[in-house]
Design an enzyme around this catalytic site. Sequence first.
Site, mmCIF file in Angstrom:
data_model
loop_
_atom_site.group_PDB
_atom_site.id
_atom_site.type_symbol
_atom_site.label_atom_id
_atom_site.label_comp_id
_atom_site.label_asym_id
_atom_site.label_seq_id
_atom_site.Cartn_x
_atom_site.Cartn_y
_atom_site.Cartn_z
ATOM 1 N N GLY A 1 32.006 51.199 34.832
ATOM 2 C CA GLY A 1 31.688 49.860 34.323
ATOM 3 C C GLY A 1 30.478 49.890 33.402
ATOM 4 C CD GLU B 1 37.186 40.693 37.616
ATOM 5 O OE1 GLU B 1 37.078 40.776 38.853
ATOM 6 O OE2 GLU B 1 36.999 39.637 36.991
ATOM 7 C CB CYS C 1 38.691 45.616 44.509
ATOM 8 S SG CYS C 1 39.669 44.161 44.138
HETATM 9 P P1 NAD Z 1 40.373 54.554 37.867
HETATM 10 O O1 NAD Z 1 39.886 55.927 38.163
HETATM 11 O O2 NAD Z 1 41.824 54.331 37.611
HETATM 12 O O3 NAD Z 1 39.509 54.035 36.629
HETATM 13 C C1 NAD Z 1 39.707 52.757 36.079
HETATM 14 C C2 NAD Z 1 39.936 52.908 34.585
HETATM 15 O O4 NAD Z 1 38.775 53.414 33.980
HETATM 16 C C3 NAD Z 1 41.084 53.847 34.257
HETATM 17 O O5 NAD Z 1 41.902 53.256 33.277
HETATM 18 C C4 NAD Z 1 40.377 55.084 33.747
HETATM 19 O O6 NAD Z 1 41.120 55.788 32.784
HETATM 20 C C5 NAD Z 1 39.119 54.515 33.135
HETATM 21 N N1 NAD Z 1 38.023 55.473 33.157
HETATM 22 C C6 NAD Z 1 37.705 56.338 34.132
HETATM 23 N N2 NAD Z 1 36.612 57.057 33.800
HETATM 24 C C7 NAD Z 1 36.234 56.636 32.572
HETATM 25 C C8 NAD Z 1 35.176 56.985 31.681
HETATM 26 N N3 NAD Z 1 34.281 57.919 31.985
HETATM 27 N N4 NAD Z 1 35.097 56.316 30.511
HETATM 28 C C9 NAD Z 1 35.980 55.370 30.193
HETATM 29 N N5 NAD Z 1 37.006 54.993 31.003
HETATM 30 C C10 NAD Z 1 37.130 55.622 32.153
HETATM 31 O O7 NAD Z 1 40.008 53.549 39.019
HETATM 32 P P2 NAD Z 1 38.733 53.524 39.964
HETATM 33 O O8 NAD Z 1 37.516 53.243 39.170
HETATM 34 O O9 NAD Z 1 38.754 54.666 40.898
HETATM 35 O O10 NAD Z 1 39.145 52.210 40.777
HETATM 36 C C11 NAD Z 1 38.641 51.943 42.020
HETATM 37 C C12 NAD Z 1 37.414 51.061 41.895
HETATM 38 O O11 NAD Z 1 37.756 49.864 41.223
HETATM 39 C C13 NAD Z 1 36.862 50.620 43.229
HETATM 40 O O12 NAD Z 1 35.471 50.602 43.154
HETATM 41 C C14 NAD Z 1 37.399 49.209 43.379
HETATM 42 O O13 NAD Z 1 36.642 48.387 44.233
HETATM 43 C C15 NAD Z 1 37.367 48.735 41.978
HETATM 44 N N6 NAD Z 1 38.348 47.698 41.771
HETATM 45 C C16 NAD Z 1 37.895 46.458 41.459
HETATM 46 C C17 NAD Z 1 38.812 45.429 41.311
HETATM 47 C C18 NAD Z 1 38.370 44.036 40.972
HETATM 48 O O14 NAD Z 1 39.234 43.235 40.657
HETATM 49 N N7 NAD Z 1 37.101 43.717 41.019
HETATM 50 C C19 NAD Z 1 40.172 45.693 41.464
HETATM 51 C C20 NAD Z 1 40.572 46.962 41.760
HETATM 52 C C21 NAD Z 1 39.658 47.974 41.902
#
Ligand code: NAD
Length: 463
Positions: free
Chosen positions: A190, A207, A241
């Site tokens: 993020g 998010e 999440c």
């Molecule tokens: P993920 O690894 O799929 O990453 C999310 C996206 O970010 C992917 O499309 C990925 O390609 C991209 N990404 C990853 N590393 C990156 C980088 N260095 N630079 C640019 N883009 C990059 O998913 P995740 O992060 O493991 O998801 C799980 C997390 O998301 C948990 O913390 C969960 O709580 C949170 N989450 C939040 C919500 C919400 O609605 N608030 C919903 C679902 C998940």
Amino acid sequence: MNDTVARLHRTFNTGVTLPLAWRRKQLDSMERMLNENRKALEQAVYRDLGKPAPETALMEIKLVTNEIRFVGERLQRWTRRHPVMMPLLMQPSRGWTVAEPKGVVLVISPWNYPLMLSLEPMVDAIAAGNCVCLKPSELSPNTSGLLERLIGEYLDPRGFAVLQGAVPETTKLLRQPFDHIFYTGNGKVGSIVMEAAAKQLTPVTLELGGKSPVFVDASANLDVAAGRIAWGRFTNAGQTCVAPDYVLTTPELVEPLARKIAAFTRKFFGDNPAKSASYARIINTKQFDRLARLLPADGETFSGGETDREHLYIAPTVLINVRPDDPVMQEEIFGPILPILAVRNAAEAVAFINEREKPLALYVFTRSKTTRLLFERHTSSGALGFNLPLGHLLSSRLPFGGIGASGIGSYHGKAGFLEFSHVKTVTSKPTFPDTLRIAYPPYKRIVANKKRSRPSEPVIHDK
Ligand code: NAD
């Protein structure tokens, strides 16, 4: 990538996305896409996450179709001009606000609800009249691949693009010009997204996740609390999440609550959840290994704890006697492990929560009005649920989003429409009579009415 993003900007600049008819057509087509390909979508999500088909039908497809209907029915109202009263000083004149689309939106989605978290932001972005570039997660390749094909088939290809890729591709994508970036995923990425967006002053919605606590007090209906907590935590094998991340309760309730939650997991998934058709798997070995490290080695597991790396299986697990400095309390669990910690009372629970980062959701099980008020007034979280985990996710009438470490901005329903819109201020003044002339230089001393003027009032001086 350059060509694709440039094409979307060209499309947006033609104005093709502005008529409500175009937006409605895209929303209807998306609904048709979901209905006509339900089986294939359920299978793709199953291949990625072992997610049971009914769970995909309810928590992914149904949520998106509900959102489509909700925004579709209100689109006309939301896009109308909203007149405002103009101050006396500006009379005669009129003023109003109107929501205009931001332009080309980038949606970056994660793997845990790979359909819903890709399509629901798209629905809100389309409703607001934007073009959308979707970058789904590389960790759910079956769903991401199918989405790319179906979006190409069903939606206007001029206004949409799906770009696949992992970190290197997404890093490049973030250098492209966008009018809004909507990112769902973990907080570390993020901040990478926000940093990239800042370089081009692009607004973002983040998010994110975090540890969503639950508090249960002695007045709560323990059976209902246990069932709902177990459902919230173990749906999608805990990879939600807004799932309850840990439970705080008074010392005498720790064991009875743990027993009831464990009993519910047996009701849901049988004595061996590995054989249950209702229980999902962990997304990959990296996540599996991370979760396995959070399991205590010293026999403090109250129930569950079994793992099978080959099949990415971790049993629904309840932990008691957990200390705040244990590894399981240092990061978002995001898996089927539920620690229960003892606190003396509601005030101590509030203090415990407030010492940590602001959660995406906070759930309180109580019958006490005082306790409800205490949490409502003295804690801050994306959402607060009394006696109901995950519930706020299911309504398009409620904004969904985090605060602080759990996110920036919100979506769903009107909140989503506004997130992808710019609310433009419009003013209009007749040219006759030309009352603005009184403000033109050279300035004359304003002869103040001595009785009415106060010393602090600004006075326009002669040049
Ligand atoms: P993920 O690894 O799929 O990453 C999310 C996206 O970010 C992917 O499309 C990925 O390609 C991209 N990404 C990853 N590393 C990156 C980088 N260095 N630079 C640019 N883009 C990059 O998913 P995740 O992060 O493991 O998801 C799980 C997390 O998301 C948990 O913390 C969960 O709580 C949170 N989450 C939040 C919500 C919400 O609605 N608030 C919903 C679902 C998940």
